[in-house]
Design a protein around this motif. Structure first.
Motif, mmCIF file in Angstrom:
data_model
loop_
_atom_site.group_PDB
_atom_site.id
_atom_site.type_symbol
_atom_site.label_atom_id
_atom_site.label_comp_id
_atom_site.label_asym_id
_atom_site.label_seq_id
_atom_site.Cartn_x
_atom_site.Cartn_y
_atom_site.Cartn_z
ATOM 1 N N TYR A 107 -16.458 -114.048 -24.742
ATOM 2 C CA TYR A 107 -16.930 -115.431 -24.841
ATOM 3 C C TYR A 107 -16.797 -115.951 -26.274
ATOM 4 O O TYR A 107 -16.408 -117.097 -26.494
ATOM 5 C CB TYR A 107 -18.384 -115.523 -24.379
ATOM 6 N N GLN B 269 -14.008 -123.235 -22.178
ATOM 7 C CA GLN B 269 -14.598 -122.038 -22.789
ATOM 8 C C GLN B 269 -14.613 -120.874 -21.794
ATOM 9 O O GLN B 269 -14.264 -119.757 -22.141
ATOM 10 C CB GLN B 269 -16.023 -122.345 -23.265
ATOM 11 N N TRP B 270 -14.985 -121.144 -20.544
ATOM 12 C CA TRP B 270 -15.085 -120.066 -19.568
ATOM 13 C C TRP B 270 -13.719 -119.584 -19.085
ATOM 14 O O TRP B 270 -13.550 -118.403 -18.790
ATOM 15 C CB TRP B 270 -15.971 -120.474 -18.393
ATOM 16 N N THR C 75 -12.671 -117.411 -21.784
ATOM 17 C CA THR C 75 -13.455 -116.174 -21.694
ATOM 18 C C THR C 75 -12.875 -115.241 -20.639
ATOM 19 O O THR C 75 -12.766 -114.027 -20.862
ATOM 20 C CB THR C 75 -14.926 -116.504 -21.363
ATOM 21 N N TYR D 267 -11.515 -111.679 -21.432
ATOM 22 C CA TYR D 267 -12.197 -110.587 -20.732
ATOM 23 C C TYR D 267 -11.176 -109.662 -20.082
ATOM 24 O O TYR D 267 -11.273 -108.436 -20.182
ATOM 25 C CB TYR D 267 -13.146 -111.192 -19.696
#
Length: 151
Positions: free
Chosen positions: A93, A120-121, A124, A128
């Motif tokens: 994140y 942003q996600w 992420t 990830y």
């Protein structure tokens, strides 16, 4: 008890198979010109399949949770694994940015404005995946080296 459970499960599976076969044959017996009837018969098998999917997911979750809570050692290992994944998620994140998303002409896409939480996600999720891929690669190389040393 185990034998009775096996018989009950076999009967349950047979009932599901008969219902599925009936719904499948019902699609072929429907007139192709009658779109409403065809839509209804296809919709019924889709609904039945969706219910079976939800039942399977629910049973899997319940049995997994039951197994975890009856074995405290596995619960501890699972919680440590989930915590490690959480740490990687937090790390990903902070690596991600929320810059504007541009198309090929350089225009900002709808919903892709700078600072949007979806940007942003998405970033992420990408980071990830990269982080987990790197960790998996390191464990693969470690296991490979360990196997070569043992040989």
């Amino acid at each position: 008890m185990k034998n009775n459970l096996s018989k009950i499960l076999n009967i349950f599976i047979a009932v599901i198979a008969v219902i599925g076969a009936f719904l499948f044959v019902n699609i072929f017996m429907t007139d192709e010109g009658d779109t409403a009837a065809l839509s209804g018969s296809v919709g019924s098998i889709v609904t039945f399949s969706t219910i079976l999917l939800y039942f399977a997911v629910g049973a899997t979750l319940l049995l997994s949770l039951f197994s975890l809570f009856t074995n405290p050692e596995n619960l501890k290992k699972t919680l440590l694994g989930v915590a490690a994944l959480g740490v990687v998620l937090v790390f990903a994140y902070f690596l991600a940015d929320s810059n504007a998303v541009l198309d090929t002409q350089g225009k900002v896409l709808v919903g892709g404005e700078a600072g949007a939480s979806s940007n942003q996600w998405v970033g992420t999720g990408i980071w990830y995946s990269v982080c987990l891929g790197l960790v998996a690669s390191l464990f693969f190389v470690y296991d490979l080296v360990k196997g070569l040393i043992k040989s």
